[in-house]
Each structure stands twice: as structure tokens, then as C-alpha cells.
Write a protein that holds these residues in place. Structure first.
Motif, PDB file in Angstrom:
ATOM      1  N   ARG A 108      -8.977   3.436  -8.758  1.00  0.00           N
ATOM      2  CA  ARG A 108     -10.389   2.948  -8.966  1.00  0.00           C
ATOM      3  C   ARG A 108     -10.351   1.445  -8.474  1.00  0.00           C
ATOM      4  NH1 ARG A 108     -10.285   7.553  -9.610  1.00  0.00           N
ATOM      5  NH2 ARG A 108     -10.762   7.262  -7.474  1.00  0.00           N
ATOM      6  N   THR A 109      -9.074   0.722  -8.732  1.00  0.00           N
ATOM      7  CA  THR A 109      -8.947  -0.555  -8.350  1.00  0.00           C
ATOM      8  C   THR A 109      -9.123  -0.800  -6.638  1.00  0.00           C
ATOM      9  OG1 THR A 109      -7.511  -1.151  -9.993  1.00  0.00           O
ATOM     10  CG2 THR A 109      -7.411  -2.802  -8.211  1.00  0.00           C
TER      11      THR A 109
ATOM     12  N   GLY B 214       0.713  -1.089   0.023  1.00  0.00           N
ATOM     13  CA  GLY B 214       0.016   0.002   0.141  1.00  0.00           C
ATOM     14  C   GLY B 214       0.893   1.273  -0.053  1.00  0.00           C
ATOM     15  N   GLY B 215       1.838   1.567   0.857  1.00  0.00           N
ATOM     16  CA  GLY B 215       2.681   2.401   0.858  1.00  0.00           C
ATOM     17  C   GLY B 215       3.451   2.821  -0.629  1.00  0.00           C
TER      18      GLY B 215
ATOM     19  N   ALA C 286      -1.271   6.668   2.262  1.00  0.00           N
ATOM     20  CA  ALA C 286      -0.047   6.929   1.760  1.00  0.00           C
ATOM     21  C   ALA C 286      -0.334   8.135   0.573  1.00  0.00           C
ATOM     22  CB  ALA C 286       0.866   5.749   1.425  1.00  0.00           C
ATOM     23  N   ARG C 287      -1.550   7.696  -0.333  1.00  0.00           N
ATOM     24  CA  ARG C 287      -1.731   8.746  -1.352  1.00  0.00           C
ATOM     25  C   ARG C 287      -1.958   9.946  -0.969  1.00  0.00           C
ATOM     26  NH1 ARG C 287      -6.210  10.104  -3.696  1.00  0.00           N
ATOM     27  NH2 ARG C 287      -5.809  10.786  -6.240  1.00  0.00           N
TER      28      ARG C 287
ATOM     29  N   THR D 143      -5.380  -1.849   0.616  1.00  0.00           N
ATOM     30  CA  THR D 143      -6.033  -0.831   0.173  1.00  0.00           C
ATOM     31  C   THR D 143      -6.210   0.519   1.216  1.00  0.00           C
ATOM     32  OG1 THR D 143      -8.062  -1.852   0.937  1.00  0.00           O
ATOM     33  CG2 THR D 143      -7.237  -2.464  -1.522  1.00  0.00           C
ATOM     34  N   ARG D 144      -6.339   0.167   2.399  1.00  0.00           N
ATOM     35  CA  ARG D 144      -6.297   0.945   3.678  1.00  0.00           C
ATOM     36  C   ARG D 144      -5.103   2.102   3.576  1.00  0.00           C
ATOM     37  NH1 ARG D 144     -10.277  -2.817   2.796  1.00  0.00           N
ATOM     38  NH2 ARG D 144     -12.124  -2.553   4.005  1.00  0.00           N
TER      39      ARG D 144
END
Length: 398
Positions: free
Chosen positions: A221-222, A201-202, A273-274, A267-268
Motif C-alpha cells: 500500500r505504501t 526495492g529488491g 521483485a515481489r 517502488t518499481r
């Protein structure tokens, strides 16, 4: 029900009298003059609850066994709370006296809850790392000559055995040893899964924040699609499929579980991170690094990651709790960590039938609660530490 309503009404009258008496005795001091009625009621309610706990504890120590059984678990909870509070206070006191100047300063500013959390995590880590040395028996060892379902407590008159203070399970394995190995398996696998989730995720989150464009849209979106599915149900579905594939591929089911939970939880981590990365990439020092011709790896690992450490560390603690509880839930449902490995979720499921004897033999009912308590205690401890870390990183004062 009538006595409960009467007690609330009585406490309401006492709260009004408490505030009025405080104003009269202190000469209308600001503390009592400006005290809201809700605060006064809270003081009275707290005293009432404390008095009830003292009364219940005395009932739990009653020589009448029938009365003592009714308050057995409450007595154990009160004693455990007092023991843990004293241990946390002594640990914080030791940290203020022993160590470097930095650690002493850290312990001086540390609340008692964070001290309890760190002490608990250290104890769990020691048991997980040295389970083979600490545990008196193997996690899958069926002890010859020992009866199954030995009651915890070690009292022979109640069906216990002094050699097995926490009793034995339904096939004669030592519960204490399986609890210790459960720390190694459950906590160790949860930690590895959380690390993998953060790597996935990161990495993708920082890449999406740095590059933007079609990659950001595709990944986001994924992630939205995966997060729209309830995580536990999705993990249970995938683990059910993996239980069919694992024997054919010769891969342990635990490996599938680690990958599945890591992907779902990443995903979380990606969202956090984003979001953090997008706030950092617009800073002037990022633009300066780009003008110097620095590459993508330098931007991510030298500029963005050091400035995103605080929120990511706090999220790591929270994610670890969720992963830890997910693994325990899957094991409880029979698709998580597989026998003969000791796992706390599996132990709760296998020993759950003893809860039916709680009213007549409370010691027998403690068998499944030992594993459940180990799960709850670690979850609370990690959350205490995470709360403290968030408070320190935010710069807020108590």
C-alpha cells in the motif's frame, strides 16, 4: 501537402506493380504469392526513404553553403550511423575471434544492435573511469587567454579554435573536457542511484513475497501511494525542499538527489521483485528448504535471488535509463547535479541558446546537441542490450 499525398499514391501503385511483377517473374512463387500488400508497400517505402536519404546526404555535401546548412544535421546523423554500424560489426567480429569459448559463443549469437550497445557502454565506462586522465582540461577550469563561446569544429574562419575541437562554453571552459567529466558524474551517479534503488526495492520485495501477511500489505500500500504520484514531479518537489535543507545540514545536494531518486524508483523494483518472488516461493524446492529449517536469509539469497536474476538484470538496465534521464532532467531544471560539476543536463540548459543559430551557423548549434546526443546515445545503447538480454532469458529465437 499535395506532393506528399501524390507520393504516397504513387508508392501504392508501385507496390502493387512490384508484387504483381514478382509473381509473374518467379512463376507465382510462394514468397510473392502469399505476400500481403502491406509488406510490398513496406518494401517500396523503405527503398523510397533510402533514396531520399542518399539525396539528402548529397545535398549536405553540396558546395552551396546555404543548401549544405539545411541538411547539415542529417548528414552528420547519416555519417554517425554508418560509423557506429561499422564499429559494432568490427567489435562483434573481434569478439568472435578473441576470448574464451564462452565469450566467442556469446558474440556469435549476438545481434548487431546488442554489439553496438555493449561497445557504447564500454566506451562510456572507460571515459567515466579515466576522465581525469583522458580530459585535456579540468571540468571547472576556465582557460586563461581563450575566448568564451568558441564554435565547435576548430575552423578559425567560422569562429573556432583548433586547440578546442568541440569549442568552449559561455565562460571559457573546454566543452570536450566537460563532456568527458559529464560521463563520470552523470553516468556514475545514475549507476550508484540504480544500485541503491535495487537494494531497497529488491530487499523489501523479496521480504514481502516470502513473509506475506501484514508486512506485504503495509509495503504494497505504501508503494501504491508513491507510484500514484508522477515520479518526475515528485522528485522535483522533493529536490526543491532538499535545496533549502542541504546548506543548513552541510550535506551536498547531490546526496539528497541520489536518495530521493533511489527511493522513488525502488517502488518499481519492489513491484517486480515481489511478483517474481511470489512465483518462486510456491515452488517445491522452497518448501523443501523450509522443511530443512532454513532461515529467511537462506531462502532469499540462496533460493529466490538466483532464480530471479534474469528479470532483475533486464529491469536494472531499464531502471538505469529512467534514472539517468531523470538526473539529466533535474539538472536541466537546475536542481540536479550542481556546478561546478560537469553534467550533461546542465550543459544542454547552459548552451541551449545556440540552437537559435542552427539555420545560419549549424556548427554553433551543435554545442548543446553534443550533450543531448551523449544522453540519447547511452539510452539507446542500454535499451539494445536489455532487449537482447530479455530475448536470451525468454528462450525465444529470432
Amino acid at each position: 501537402m499535395i506532393w506528399f499525398v501524390a507520393a504516397l499514391v504513387g508508392m501504392a501503385a508501385v507496390a502493387w506493380g512490384f508484387r504483381f511483377a514478382g509473381q509473374a517473374v518467379t512463376g507465382n512463387a510462394p514468397k510473392f504469392r502469399d505476400m500481403p500488400y502491406g509488406v510490398a508497400y513496406g518494401y517500396v517505402l523503405g527503398v523510397a526513404v533510402l533514396a531520399w536519404l542518399v539525396w539528402a546526404y548529397t545535398q549536405g555535401r553540396s558546395p552551396d553553403q546555404a543548401i549544405a546548412n539545411k541538411f547539415f544535421f542529417l548528414r552528420i546523423a547519416i555519417e554517425g550511423f554508418i560509423i557506429f554500424a561499422i564499429a559494432a560489426w568490427l567489435f562483434r567480429l573481434l569478439g568472435r575471434s578473441v576470448g574464451t569459448s564462452g565469450t566467442k559463443k556469446l558474440f556469435r549469437s549476438m545481434p548487431l544492435t546488442a554489439s553496438f550497445g555493449i561497445l557504447t557502454i564500454l566506451i562510456y565506462a572507460i571515459f567515466a573511469l579515466f576522465a581525469g586522465v583522458i580530459a585535456p582540461y579540468g571540468q571547472e577550469q576556465i582557460i586563461p587567454g581563450v575566448a568564451a563561446n568558441v564554435i565547435p569544429g576548430g575552423d578559425p574562419t567560422l569562429g573556432g579554435n583548433p586547440d578546442f575541437p568541440l569549442g568552449t562554453d559561455q565562460i571559457g571552459r573546454d566543452i570536450l573536457s566537460r563532456l568527458i567529466y559529464g560521463a563520470q558524474n552523470t553516468v556514475g551517479i545514475a549507476f550508484a542511484t540504480t544500485v541503491l534503488a535495487f537494494l531497497l526495492g529488491g530487499t523489501f520485495g523479496f521480504l514481502a513475497a516470502t513473509l506475506g501477511g501484514w508486512l506485504d500489505q503495509l509495503l504494497s500500500r505504501t508503494v501504491d501511494v508513491l507510484m500514484a504520484i508522477p515520479s518526475l514531479i515528485f522528485a522535483l518537489l522533493l529536490m526543491t525542499i532538499a535545496s533549502v535543507w542541504a546548506p543548513e545540514l552541510g550535506i551536498p545536494l547531490t546526496v539528497f538527489m541520489v536518495v530521493i531518486i533511489a527511493v522513488i524508483d525502488s517502488t518499481r523494483v519492489y513491484r517486480l521483485a515481489r511478483a517474481v518472488g511470489q512465483n518462486i516461493v510456491v515452488m517445491d524446492y522452497i518448501e523443501a528448504a523450509k522443511l530443512r529449517g532454513e532461515g529467511l536469509g537462506y531462502l532469499v539469497f540462496k533460493e529466490i535471488l538466483p532464480n530471479a536474476t534474469a528479470p532483475l538484470l533486464a529491469e536494472f538496465g531499464l531502471r538505469f535509463c529512467f534514472v539517468f534521464l531523470t538526473i539529466a532532467a533535474l539538472s536541466f531544471l537546475g536542481v540536479g547535479i550542481q556546478p561546478p560539476l560537469a553534467d550533461w543536463g546542465t550543459m544542454v540548459r547552459d548552451l541551449g541558446g545556440f540552437v537559435n543559430f542552427a539555420q545560419f551557423a549549424p556548427m554553433a548549434a551543435t554545442a548543446p546537441l553534443l550533450a543531448a546526443g551523449a544522453i540519447a546515445l547511452l539510452t539507446v545503447a542500454v535499451n539494445f542490450v536489455v532487449d537482447w538480454m530479455l530475448q536470451k532469458s525468454s528462450g525465444l529465437k529470432e
